[in-house]
Design an enzyme around this catalytic site. Sequence first.
Site, PDB file in Angstrom:
ATOM      1  N   HIS A   4       8.077   6.624   5.383  1.00 24.90           N
ATOM      2  CA  HIS A   4       7.373   7.447   6.366  1.00 24.90           C
ATOM      3  C   HIS A   4       6.646   6.519   7.345  1.00 24.90           C
ATOM      4  CE1 HIS A   4       4.829   6.900   2.795  1.00 24.90           C
ATOM      5  NE2 HIS A   4       3.772   6.965   3.577  1.00 24.90           N
ATOM      6  N   HIS A  41       3.723   6.090  10.109  1.00 21.80           N
ATOM      7  CA  HIS A  41       2.457   6.678  10.537  1.00 21.80           C
ATOM      8  C   HIS A  41       2.324   6.592  12.061  1.00 21.80           C
ATOM      9  CE1 HIS A  41       0.488   6.849   6.497  1.00 21.80           C
ATOM     10  NE2 HIS A  41       1.363   5.872   6.238  1.00 21.80           N
ATOM     11  N   GLY A  95       0.776  -1.229   0.000  1.00 21.66           N
ATOM     12  CA  GLY A  95       0.000   0.000   0.000  1.00 21.66           C
ATOM     13  C   GLY A  95       0.803   1.271   0.000  1.00 21.66           C
ATOM     14  N   GLN A  96       2.130   1.187  -0.132  1.00 21.48           N
ATOM     15  CA  GLN A  96       2.938   2.406  -0.133  1.00 21.48           C
ATOM     16  C   GLN A  96       2.741   3.151  -1.443  1.00 21.48           C
ATOM     17  OE1 GLN A  96       7.125   1.797   0.568  1.00 21.48           O
ATOM     18  NE2 GLN A  96       7.592   3.982   0.683  1.00 21.48           N
ATOM     19  N   THR A  97       2.341   4.429  -1.347  1.00 23.48           N
ATOM     20  CA  THR A  97       2.100   5.218  -2.560  1.00 23.48           C
ATOM     21  C   THR A  97       3.143   6.307  -2.763  1.00 23.48           C
ATOM     22  OG1 THR A  97       0.593   6.636  -1.294  1.00 23.48           O
ATOM     23  CG2 THR A  97      -0.399   4.822  -2.534  1.00 23.48           C
ATOM     24  N   VAL A  98       3.802   6.731  -1.689  1.00 24.12           N
ATOM     25  CA  VAL A  98       4.922   7.674  -1.795  1.00 24.12           C
ATOM     26  C   VAL A  98       6.184   6.901  -1.448  1.00 24.12           C
ATOM     27  CG1 VAL A  98       5.962   9.788  -0.918  1.00 24.12           C
ATOM     28  CG2 VAL A  98       3.466   9.635  -1.177  1.00 24.12           C
TER      29      VAL A  98
END
Length: 419
Positions: free
Chosen positions: A94, A96, A87-90
């Site tokens: 990072h 959360h 699910g990593q989009t960037v």
Amino acid sequence: MTSPFLETPESAWVASNALAFALRDRFPVSPGHTLVVPRRLVPTWFDATTDERAAIFELVDTVKRQLDAELHPDGYNIGINAGEAAGQTVMHLHVHVIPRFRGDVDDPRGGVRHVIPGRGNYLAGRPPPLATGGAEDPFLRHLAPVFARATDVAILSAFVQESGLDVLESHVFAALARGARVRLVTGDYLHITQAAALAEVLDWAGGNAALSGAGGARGSFEARVVEVDALPGTIRSFHPKSWRFEGPGFGAAFVGSSNISRAALGPGIEWNLRVDRHRDPDAYRAAASAFERWWSRARPLTADWVERYAQRATHAPVGLPPGEEDAEPIEAPPPPHPIQREALAALHRSRAEEGRRRALVVLATGLGKTYLAALDVEAWSEHHGRRPRVLVLAHREELLVQAARTFRRLLRGRAARFG
């Protein structure tokens, strides 16, 4: 490669150290949702150095202290997406930091395991998603547990039969005693709904309203009806069925084929699909919104409307569809037993032969005082050629509802008002 995080001005950071910084998520899933990001453009956690990982978790602690002081959350989820499949989009590491608050979801157990929908909460037993009816899987078996927990009940049943109300009565009144709101919408399509059943629904509403007025934290019962002839355009069919329940920490809706009848709630082959709010919120909201639309379009059920409907139903020109030809019969009232016959005879003698206007009958529990009273009213009516006004006094709500049902069924087919 570039990163939107590196384009964020330092003035937007909420914390930082030599190797990482923290900023609020632009699309937070809860108040205070924060991202902790390394200053170096590192794709995933597994590409970060030991020092960068330590710096990141140092800032996680800093962010937590800030959020504890500002928002006082009840818990946290700390999460990392590593790779597109996760699910990593960037593609800039990072972490959360997500504050959690009691009640922000129906059942939080399972936490981050909910990244696979439906697999998160292995501690909560998942109820069967489909009720298939029949002796092995009657629909009432699915309804009873949610009735027992609900504080808001919304039922949309195209048809209502007395036999179904008999099945539901104890569940409805238990919910009302707990302070629940119960709403029912039905319709007059093809006159399949029994007028006597609608009259009994009025008894429920009136009895509950009277008890509410007497004090105590009771719930509310409301009923409305959809008039098919008043539907827009050429629509002349009304055949929906849905059952929705909400309570502390849960929401469940059933959509399928069960109307309010003994067969549909018991041994009938009826399919009803369950939708849980926390598992499929979009489907649940759709069912809830659809009910609210019909609730706003339906008209309140009144005694005058029921009387007019009963006259229409008696002369209904349209035949019933296959499978609905025979309304479920309610057993005919039994003949009075010997003790009741003796009491009726004594009442008749005291009035007709002795000229008395008052009498007292004392019977032990279970010998049929209410039925005896209804039989006496029937006999008095036949003798005098008119119906008397009758006041029934009881110390418990269910006795009043039972009395109304007994009188209605004994005096079936004769105009009578109950309140």
